[in-house]
Design a protein around this motif. Structure first.
Motif, short mmCIF file in Angstrom:
data_model
loop_
_atom_site.label_atom_id
_atom_site.label_comp_id
_atom_site.label_asym_id
_atom_site.label_seq_id
_atom_site.Cartn_x
_atom_site.Cartn_y
_atom_site.Cartn_z
N ALA A 175 0.26 -10.96 -6.48
CA ALA A 175 -0.53 -10.34 -5.15
C ALA A 175 -1.23 -11.30 -4.32
O ALA A 175 -1.36 -11.34 -3.17
N SER A 176 -1.58 -12.48 -4.98
CA SER A 176 -2.43 -13.59 -4.40
C SER A 176 -1.36 -14.36 -3.24
O SER A 176 -1.53 -14.52 -2.39
N LYS A 219 1.39 3.45 -6.80
CA LYS A 219 1.16 2.49 -8.06
C LYS A 219 0.38 3.23 -9.19
O LYS A 219 0.62 3.15 -10.21
N PHE A 273 -8.37 -3.82 3.01
CA PHE A 273 -7.05 -4.35 3.22
C PHE A 273 -6.05 -3.27 3.83
O PHE A 273 -4.99 -3.86 4.58
N GLU A 306 -6.33 -5.73 -11.57
CA GLU A 306 -7.22 -6.93 -10.49
C GLU A 306 -7.04 -6.54 -9.15
O GLU A 306 -6.14 -5.71 -8.67
N PRO A 307 -8.20 -6.89 -8.23
CA PRO A 307 -9.16 -7.54 -8.83
C PRO A 307 -10.05 -6.83 -9.56
O PRO A 307 -10.18 -5.47 -9.32
N TYR A 360 -0.41 -11.44 -0.64
CA TYR A 360 -1.39 -11.10 0.29
C TYR A 360 -2.11 -12.32 0.97
O TYR A 360 -2.14 -12.30 2.42
N GLN A 361 -2.71 -13.23 0.22
CA GLN A 361 -3.20 -14.41 0.93
C GLN A 361 -2.33 -15.41 1.28
O GLN A 361 -2.73 -16.05 2.10
N ARG A 409 -14.42 -7.18 -6.66
CA ARG A 409 -13.44 -6.24 -6.07
C ARG A 409 -14.20 -5.50 -5.00
O ARG A 409 -13.81 -5.14 -4.02
N GLU A 426 0.82 -1.22 0.03
CA GLU A 426 -0.15 0.14 0.07
C GLU A 426 0.88 1.37 -0.02
O GLU A 426 1.98 1.21 0.44
N ARG A 460 -1.70 -5.34 -10.71
CA ARG A 460 -1.50 -6.46 -10.00
C ARG A 460 -1.99 -7.76 -11.02
O ARG A 460 -2.71 -7.66 -11.54
N ARG A 462 -10.13 -13.44 -11.39
CA ARG A 462 -8.85 -13.79 -12.46
C ARG A 462 -9.47 -14.61 -13.42
O ARG A 462 -8.99 -14.36 -14.51
P1 TMP Z 1 -5.42 -2.00 -5.32
O1 TMP Z 1 -4.83 -1.47 -3.89
O2 TMP Z 1 -4.15 -2.47 -5.95
O3 TMP Z 1 -6.19 -1.37 -5.98
O4 TMP Z 1 -5.72 -3.74 -4.77
C1 TMP Z 1 -6.66 -3.85 -4.12
C2 TMP Z 1 -6.38 -4.83 -2.94
O5 TMP Z 1 -6.67 -5.91 -3.40
C3 TMP Z 1 -4.91 -4.48 -2.40
O6 TMP Z 1 -5.06 -4.15 -1.20
C4 TMP Z 1 -4.43 -5.84 -2.60
C5 TMP Z 1 -5.57 -6.93 -2.57
N1 TMP Z 1 -5.26 -8.14 -3.40
C6 TMP Z 1 -5.19 -9.21 -2.82
O7 TMP Z 1 -5.25 -9.51 -1.76
N2 TMP Z 1 -5.05 -10.29 -3.58
C7 TMP Z 1 -5.01 -10.44 -5.02
O8 TMP Z 1 -4.84 -11.30 -5.70
C8 TMP Z 1 -5.07 -9.17 -5.79
C9 TMP Z 1 -5.25 -8.94 -7.23
C10 TMP Z 1 -5.23 -7.81 -4.70
#
Ligand code: TMP
Length: 215
Positions: A105-106, A21, A160, A44-45, A109-110, A55, A17, A101, A79
């Motif tokens: 990112a998955s 970006k 997030f 994405e999402p 983050y996940q 999203r 964050e 993304r 996706r």
């Molecule tokens: P953004 O901040 O790039 O707009 O994306 C939205 C949020 O989605 C960001 O906090 C990261 C999260 N995200 C995931 O957790 N897993 C994923 O696979 C993707 C693509 C985004």
């Protein structure tokens, strides 16, 4: 041979964050358009009607948060729709794709953030987009403490962005580990410096990379 060298490219941009970006994506887009490559820009999402609805559900703060597994399956559902109806068709038409993304990112983050086993994410990636993987991934890297401060200064935070510092430290570590696994695919930009310096780094990397890609 020529056709292979000129194959359209799939470029993704990643980061935690508050890395700037959105601004940097605009710059990358402008730079690629200036090269004259046909370009599809997406995110994405999202990127499709279904993806944008998912999203919204993923980012909303209201209501019960999805479990980590539900969250993972939602990003991969978005996706699946996105790859099949937008990304793969664009590449097949010969267009380059610039995506805000993707699956990294998955993992970050996940996987690293929420603790879902990385093998499960790998299995989903192979199931959902076996043939569609980025040629270049740009990581905008910043110390999460600085990133979070910037994100908070911007105002209203999504679900997030409300996570605590250790979550974003794990996300950053996840991205950096992925860079180590596949260094040829990644370019890391130091996004802690001022905007002009970030832009300079991007300019240098794009000039070099695009020249190689369209040679
Ligand atoms: P953004 O901040 O790039 O707009 O994306 C939205 C949020 O989605 C960001 O906090 C990261 C999260 N995200 C995931 O957790 N897993 C994923 O696979 C993707 C693509 C985004």
């Amino acid at each position: 041979m020529q056709a292979v060298m000129n194959a359209p490219k799939f470029i993704t941009v990643e980061g935690g964050e508050g890395v700037g970006k959105t601004t940097q994506l605009r710059l990358i887009e402008a730079r690629l358009r200036a090269e004259g490559v046909p370009l599809q820009v997406t995110r994405e999402p999202g990127g499709t009607s279904l993806g944008e609805q998912l999203r919204h559900l993923l980012l909303q703060k209201e209501g019960l948060a999805p479990t980590p597994m539900a969250e993972l399956l939602m990003v991969f559902a978005a996706r699946a729709q996105h790859v099949n109806t937008v990304i793969a068709p664009a590449l097949a038409r010969g267009e380059w794709v610039l995506c805000d993304r993707f699956t990294d990112a998955s993992f970050a983050y996940q996987g690293f953030g929420r603790g879902i086993p990385l093998e499960s994410i790998q299995q989903l990636a192979e199931l959902v987009h076996p043939q569609t993987n980025p040629d270049l991934t740009i990581l905008l890297d910043v110390d999460p403490e600085i990133g979070l401060e910037r994100a908070r200064a911007r105002g209203e935070l999504d679900r997030f962005e409300r996570e605590a510092l250790p979550f974003f430290e794990a996300v950053r570590e996840g991205y950096l580990k992925r860079v180590k696994l596949e260094p040829h695919r990644w370019r890391v930009i130091d996004a802690s410096v001022d905007l002009q310096q970030v832009e300079q780094q991007l300019e240098t990397l794009l000039t070099e990379w695009v020249a190689g890609a369209i040679a």
